[in-house]
Design a protein around this motif. Structure first.
Motif, PDB file in Angstrom:
ATOM      1  N   LEU A  23      51.744  72.653  46.799  1.00 20.37           N
ATOM      2  CA  LEU A  23      50.979  71.736  47.649  1.00 20.37           C
ATOM      3  C   LEU A  23      51.717  70.397  47.797  1.00 20.37           C
ATOM      4  CD1 LEU A  23      47.260  71.262  48.000  1.00 20.37           C
ATOM      5  CD2 LEU A  23      48.537  69.247  47.317  1.00 20.37           C
ATOM      6  N   ASN A  35      43.118  74.638  47.560  1.00 23.13           N
ATOM      7  CA  ASN A  35      44.445  74.226  48.012  1.00 23.13           C
ATOM      8  C   ASN A  35      44.927  75.103  49.158  1.00 23.13           C
ATOM      9  OD1 ASN A  35      44.482  72.246  46.095  1.00 23.13           O
ATOM     10  ND2 ASN A  35      46.065  73.166  44.818  1.00 23.13           N
ATOM     11  N   GLU A  36      44.689  76.396  49.044  1.00 20.28           N
ATOM     12  CA  GLU A  36      45.121  77.310  50.099  1.00 20.28           C
ATOM     13  C   GLU A  36      44.382  77.035  51.404  1.00 20.28           C
ATOM     14  OE1 GLU A  36      45.548  82.120  50.978  1.00 20.28           O
ATOM     15  OE2 GLU A  36      44.828  81.398  49.035  1.00 20.28           O
ATOM     16  N   GLY A  40      43.493  67.810  47.381  1.00 17.99           N
ATOM     17  CA  GLY A  40      43.695  68.997  46.558  1.00 17.99           C
ATOM     18  C   GLY A  40      44.274  68.653  45.196  1.00 17.99           C
ATOM     19  N   ASN A  41      44.629  69.694  44.440  1.00 14.07           N
ATOM     20  CA  ASN A  41      45.201  69.528  43.104  1.00 14.07           C
ATOM     21  C   ASN A  41      46.674  69.182  43.228  1.00 14.07           C
ATOM     22  OD1 ASN A  41      46.085  69.698  40.477  1.00 14.07           O
ATOM     23  ND2 ASN A  41      45.867  71.913  40.325  1.00 14.07           N
ATOM     24  N   ARG A  42      47.031  67.913  42.974  1.00  9.09           N
ATOM     25  CA  ARG A  42      48.417  67.483  43.154  1.00  9.09           C
ATOM     26  C   ARG A  42      49.331  67.905  42.005  1.00  9.09           C
ATOM     27  NH1 ARG A  42      47.611  61.367  44.847  1.00  9.09           N
ATOM     28  NH2 ARG A  42      45.466  61.752  44.219  1.00  9.09           N
ATOM     29  N   ASP A  88      49.888  70.932  41.678  1.00  9.38           N
ATOM     30  CA  ASP A  88      50.440  72.133  42.308  1.00  9.38           C
ATOM     31  C   ASP A  88      51.707  71.734  43.075  1.00  9.38           C
ATOM     32  OD1 ASP A  88      51.037  74.274  43.966  1.00  9.38           O
ATOM     33  OD2 ASP A  88      48.944  74.698  44.461  1.00  9.38           O
ATOM     34  N   TYR A 142      51.143  81.336  48.112  1.00  5.26           N
ATOM     35  CA  TYR A 142      49.828  81.419  47.478  1.00  5.26           C
ATOM     36  C   TYR A 142      49.340  82.863  47.417  1.00  5.26           C
ATOM     37  CZ  TYR A 142      48.807  76.393  47.296  1.00  5.26           C
ATOM     38  OH  TYR A 142      48.810  75.071  46.991  1.00  5.26           O
ATOM     39  N   ARG A 171      43.102  74.162  52.361  1.00  2.43           N
ATOM     40  CA  ARG A 171      43.636  72.908  52.912  1.00  2.43           C
ATOM     41  C   ARG A 171      44.957  73.158  53.617  1.00  2.43           C
ATOM     42  NH1 ARG A 171      41.352  71.466  47.951  1.00  2.43           N
ATOM     43  NH2 ARG A 171      39.681  69.943  48.153  1.00  2.43           N
ATOM     44  N   LEU A 194      45.382  67.230  52.302  1.00  4.96           N
ATOM     45  CA  LEU A 194      46.214  67.739  51.207  1.00  4.96           C
ATOM     46  C   LEU A 194      46.087  66.884  49.948  1.00  4.96           C
ATOM     47  CD1 LEU A 194      49.466  68.780  53.115  1.00  4.96           C
ATOM     48  CD2 LEU A 194      47.622  70.248  52.292  1.00  4.96           C
ATOM     49  N   THR A 241      44.521  77.993  43.284  1.00  7.96           N
ATOM     50  CA  THR A 241      43.319  77.290  43.687  1.00  7.96           C
ATOM     51  C   THR A 241      42.997  77.605  45.138  1.00  7.96           C
ATOM     52  OG1 THR A 241      43.862  75.505  42.152  1.00  7.96           O
ATOM     53  CG2 THR A 241      42.261  75.021  43.877  1.00  7.96           C
TER      54      THR A 241
END
Length: 302
Positions: A156, A21-22, A149-151, A153, A72, A24, A146, A18
Motif C-alpha cells: 500500500l 487496503n485492497e 489504510g494500514n501504512r 503494508d 493482494y 482502497r 490510501l 487486509t
C-alpha cells in the motif's frame, strides 16, 4: 536433551491481507486509470505535451496499482508444504517493482525535461490549468483514501507513493500553467517537472532499499542482536543463548531462530515457549523457532 524444540503455538503463516487496503487500492486504481484517459484527451486537445506526458505517468501508476491488487490476491493464498510461509512476500515484490518503476519514471521525466529545454513546445495554458486542477482533485482523493489504510503494508505504501507523485505532478502542472499564462515562459514546464522528479526520487529509493533488505533477510532495523541475546540469557532457566537470526517475513512480521542451553535444574522442554514469548512481547518478533542444546553443545557460528 539434544536437537530442536519449537514453539509453534499461536503462529499462523496463512494469508494476512487486509481487505480494507485492497478495497482502497481498487477505488484509487479506477479513478487513476479513468483520469489518465481524460488527461490524454485534454493534452491532445490543448496541444500540451506536458499533459500528455503526465497522462503517461498516470498510466504507469495505474499499472502499478493493478500490480499491487494482483499481489493482494496472490498473497491471500494459503501456505502450502512447498511455500510454508505463504505468499506474503509477493507484496514485497510488488512494492519493489513499484519503487523501481518510479525511479525509471523519474529518469524519463528528466530526459523529457532536457529535450524541452532545447526545443520549447507551445502550450495552451488555459486548458492545461483546467485539466491539471481536475487531476489534483483526483489525486488528493486517492491520497486520502490510501492514507486511511494500514501504512505498515509496504504494498500500500508503494501505491501511495505513486499517487503522491501524481499529486506533485498535478501541482507542478498547475504552477507551470499559471506561470505560462502570466509570463509566456514555456520553459517553466520542464523546470517544474525536474523539481517534482527530485521530490519523488527520495521516497522511491527508500521503498526500493527497504524491499531489497526484506528480500535479503536482513535483520529488522528495530532489533539489536546483542541486546536480544543479553535479554534472553537473563531469563530464568537460560544459561546460554547464541545463533540468533532474525528477518522480516513481510511488512511488520518478524521471524527468528535461536539456540539456548538450559541452566542447571531447568526444564529444557519449557524453554522454547518461555523464550519465544519473551521475543514476542519485548522484541516484536511474531514467530520464533528455539533450539535447546545441552550445555557446551551449541555449535560454533558459521
Amino acid at each position: 536433551m539434544t536437537g530442536a524444540a519449537h514453539d509453534e503455538t499461536g503462529h499462523d503463516h496463512g494469508a494476512e491481507v487486509t481487505a480494507g487496503n485492497e478495497t482502497r487500492m481498487r477505488i484509487v486504481f479506477g479513478t487513476t486509470a479513468g483520469y489518465a484517459m481524460v488527461q490524454a484527451v485534454g493534452g491532445w486537445l490543448s496541444g500540451s505535451l506536458a499533459l500528455i506526458a503526465d497522462s503517461g505517468h498516470m498510466v504507469s501508476d495505474a499499472a502499478a496499482l493493478l500490480l499491487a491488487l494482483i499481489a493482494y490476491r496472490v498473497a491471500r493464498r494459503a501456505a502450502t508444504a512447498e511455500v510454508s510461509y505463504g505468499y506474503h512476500r509477493v507484496r514485497v515484490l510488488a512494492a519493489l517493482a513499484n519503487g523501481a518503476s518510479l525511479l525509471i519514471l523519474v529518469a524519463w521525466i528528466t530526459f523529457e525535461a532536457i529535450k524541452r529545454f532545447r526545443d520549447p513546445v507551445e502550450v495552451l495554458a488555459g486548458p492545461m490549468l483546467v485539466v491539471a486542477l481536475v487531476g489534483l482533485s483526483v489525486n488528493i482523493a486517492g491520497v486520502l483514501i490510501l492514507r486511511a489504510g494500514n501504512r505498515g503494508d509496504t504494498n500500500l505504501r508503494g501505491a501511495l507513493l505513486h499517487v503522491l507523485g501524481d499529486m506533485l505532478g498535478s501541482v507542478g502542472a498547475i504552477a507551470a500553467a499559471i506561470g505560462i499564462m502570466l509570463t509566456g515562459w514555456t520553459v517553466l514546464d520542464p523546470i517544474l517537472s525536474v523539481l517534482v522528479a527530485v521530490l519523488v526520487v527520495r521516497s522511491a529509493w527508500s521503498l526500493v532499499a527497504e524491499s531489497v533488505f526484506v528480500l535479503l533477510q536482513a535483520t529488522p532495523s528495530h532489533i539489536d542482536t546483542k541486546v536480544v541475546l543479553d535479554d534472553i540469557v537473563g531469563l530464568p532457566g537460560v544459561a546460554e543463548a547464541a545463533h540468533f537470526h532474525a528477518w522480516t517475513l513481510t511488512d511488520n512480521r518478524s521471524v527468528a531462530t535461536l539456540h539456548v542451553t538450559p541452566a542447571p535444574g531447568a526444564d529444557p522442554l519449557a524453554l522454547p515457549r518461555v523464550v519465544a514469548a519473551r521475543l514476542t512481547e519485548k522484541h516484536g518478533i511474531s514467530h520464533a523457532t528455539v533450539e535447546v542444546n545441552p550445555p557446551g553443545a551449541i555449535p560454533p557460528e558459521a
